[in-house]
Structure formats: C-alpha cells, structure tokens
Design an enzyme around this catalytic site. Structure first.
Site, PDB file in Angstrom:
ATOM      1  N   ASN A   1       0.959  -1.257  -0.064  1.00 42.22           N
ATOM      2  CA  ASN A   1       0.095   0.096   0.216  1.00 42.22           C
ATOM      3  C   ASN A   1       0.936   1.280  -0.063  1.00 42.22           C
ATOM      4  OD1 ASN A   1      -2.364   1.595   0.189  1.00 42.22           O
ATOM      5  ND2 ASN A   1      -2.005   1.910   2.189  1.00 42.22           N
TER       6      ASN A   1
ATOM      7  N   HIS B   1       0.775   5.351   1.277  1.00 38.36           N
ATOM      8  CA  HIS B   1      -0.012   6.094   2.334  1.00 38.36           C
ATOM      9  C   HIS B   1       0.583   7.509   2.286  1.00 38.36           C
ATOM     10  CE1 HIS B   1      -2.512   7.353   5.485  1.00 38.36           C
ATOM     11  NE2 HIS B   1      -1.444   7.740   6.254  1.00 38.36           N
TER      12      HIS B   1
ATOM     13  N   SER C   1       4.797   6.802   2.257  1.00 42.89           N
ATOM     14  CA  SER C   1       5.310   5.803   2.822  1.00 42.89           C
ATOM     15  C   SER C   1       4.819   4.548   2.036  1.00 42.89           C
ATOM     16  CB  SER C   1       5.051   5.510   4.305  1.00 42.89           C
ATOM     17  OG  SER C   1       5.488   6.450   4.917  1.00 42.89           O
TER      18      SER C   1
ATOM     19  N   ASP D   1      -2.568   0.891   7.933  1.00 44.57           N
ATOM     20  CA  ASP D   1      -1.542   1.756   7.638  1.00 44.57           C
ATOM     21  C   ASP D   1      -0.204   1.451   8.783  1.00 44.57           C
ATOM     22  OD1 ASP D   1      -2.909   3.114   5.895  1.00 44.57           O
ATOM     23  OD2 ASP D   1      -3.687   4.570   7.170  1.00 44.57           O
TER      24      ASP D   1
HETATM   25  C1  GRF Z   1      -2.573   8.816  -3.005  1.00 47.25           C
HETATM   26  O1  GRF Z   1      -2.083   9.795  -2.286  1.00 47.25           O
HETATM   27  C2  GRF Z   1      -1.783   7.504  -2.038  1.00 47.25           C
HETATM   28  O2  GRF Z   1      -1.026   8.040  -1.282  1.00 47.25           O
HETATM   29  C3  GRF Z   1      -3.285   7.419  -1.317  1.00 47.25           C
HETATM   30  O3  GRF Z   1      -4.387   7.627  -2.288  1.00 47.25           O
HETATM   31  C4  GRF Z   1      -3.983   8.595  -3.060  1.00 47.25           C
HETATM   32  C5  GRF Z   1      -4.137   8.027  -4.428  1.00 47.25           C
HETATM   33  O4  GRF Z   1      -4.024   8.880  -5.780  1.00 47.25           O
HETATM   34  N1  GRF Z   1      -3.421   6.206  -0.883  1.00 47.25           N
HETATM   35  P1  GRF Z   1      -3.960   8.313  -7.008  1.00 47.25           P
HETATM   36  O5  GRF Z   1      -5.535   7.677  -7.247  1.00 47.25           O
HETATM   37  O6  GRF Z   1      -3.179   7.318  -7.300  1.00 47.25           O
HETATM   38  O7  GRF Z   1      -3.883   9.564  -8.007  1.00 47.25           O
END
Ligand code: GRF
Length: 229
Positions: A113, A115, A142, A151
């Site tokens: 994932n 985050h 991260s 997370d």
């Molecule tokens: C990103 O900021 C990611 O860290 C979070 O959700 C957002 C997704 O953005 N988990 P995208 O859809 O990849 O533009």
C-alpha cells in the site's frame, strides 16, 4: 540481465484518479519495473484509473462494495476476482476500502500500500490537513506491506517533501504525489526482482532489514527510468 520468461503479475486496486497506477503502468512499459499489470480493479465505477487502464490495454473491472451487504462478502468476491488474474503482487494504489482480515491474511507478504504521510505519523485520512495543522516542516509518503493494522505494516521506502509556508492541503498533496510516483514504482521494482520480502514481520531488502530513514535518499534517487540490462 535477461528478462525472465514470466513477468511478475500485478493486480492494482484503486478507487479514484489512478495517478500512481499511471506511474506504475509507465514504469512497466519503459522496463524500470520487470512486471506487467495483469488487471486493475476499482470499487468505484467512475474511477478515472479504470479509463487509464483501458487506454493501456489492461483488463479493468469494477467491483462495487455497495452491491454487498456485508464486508466479508465483498472481500470474498474481491478475492475471487483478484485470484482470477493469478497475481504475484497486489498493489493498493488509492484503494479507499478497508479490507478485512481474510483478505489481508491471504495476501500477507504479497500486498503493498502507499500512504500519503511519513508513517507512523498520520495514519488514516486527511493526512495533509493534519500535517499542516501541526506545522510540520517535512512531510511525504510511505510504501508498506499490508498487515492487519491499518497503515501500520512494515515500511519499505519513504519519500520526503518540504512543507512550504503558504501550502494548502491541495498544494501539499500535489508535492507528495510527485514522490509517490517515484517510490511506489521503486518498491514494486524491488519486489518484481525478488529483492523484497516480509519475514517475521519485518521488511527485508536483499536479505537485510529495511532501515529508515537513513537509506531514504539513496533509494529514492536511485530509481532509473532506463531499462535494466
Ligand atoms: C495517494 O495519495 C495515495 O497515497 C493514497 O491515495 C492517493 C491515490 O492517488 N493512498 P491516485 O489515485 O494514485 O492519484
């Protein structure tokens, strides 16, 4: 190094814009990641990431959580759909549903994932607003293995950005996105080469525990867009 005959198969789960998905598609296409995106799955039918996938010729599916009364049934259907693509790695890229224990346990060690904070700071939602409210000078993103703790899984790589005096949550999010698009492909590239694994609850790179933050700069700036030889 010659390309392996069978590439690492990625299934990417999204809910929205899919800019991280796009970075992953692009890095697979230019050879920086020795993997192929086998499928993209969204829980939102109107997620723009589905369009990105289709434009890249990648199977794109929606599994709407609102079609399921119980979370456990949604998770079971998601497992069936994910497994139908025989993935080596599950990539959560802006997937905005909490996945249940069965799902997490099934893919333990093979699910990542991203985050938008420097974990363990700011798990959960509204990370940019919370960082600004605290007046931090440094923020970032991260990549971690997914475990049962939200997370909270072992971190593989982080990317830092400065917080500027007049930042809004939107300008900060935009800056964080630029490092997300570097560090997520890097982590996936490591995994695809067999360099990364989860062992006894620790993230291991080349057989050594991932140390943070000392190796951030090195790992962050080593991402090459050139195909590896
Ligand atoms: C990103 O900021 C990611 O860290 C979070 O959700 C957002 C997704 O953005 N988990 P995208 O859809 O990849 O533009």
């Amino acid at each position: 190094m010659t390309e392996p005959a069978v590439k690492c198969r990625l299934v990417v789960l999204i809910s929205g814009a899919g800019s991280n998905l796009q970075a992953i598609i692009d890095r697979c296409a230019d050879g920086s990641i020795s993997a192929q995106v086998a499928a993209v799955i969204s829980n939102q039918a109107d997620a723009y990431g589905l369009t990105r996938a289709r434009e890249a010729g990648i199977p794109a599916h929606c599994l709407d959580h609102r079609d399921f009364q119980r979370r456990v049934d949604f998770d079971a259907a998601m497992i069936d759909l994910v497994d139908s693509f025989s993935p080596d790695l599950i990539v959560l890229a802006g997937f905005m549903r909490i996945l249940g224990q069965n799902f997490v346990e099934r893919y333990l060690g093979v699910m990542l994932n991203i985050h938008p904070s420097l974990l363990p700071l700011y798990p959960g939602l509204d990370t940019h607003q919370r960082a600004l409210a605290d007046g931090v000078k440094n923020h970032g993103a991260s990549v971690h293995f997914v475990t049962a703790e939200l997370d909270g899984g072992p971190i593989l790589i982080q990317g830092h950005v400065p917080v500027e005096p007049h930042d809004t949550p939107e300008t900060l999010a935009q800056r964080v996105h630029t490092v997300e698009h570097q560090i997520y492909p890097q982590a996936i590239a490591w995994f695809a080469k067999g360099r990364l694994r989860l062992s006894d609850g620790r993230a291991m790179l080349d057989g050594m525990p991932v140390l943070l933050p000392d190796n951030i700069q090195e790992t962050f700036f080593n991402l090459s867009t050139e195909p590896e030889q």
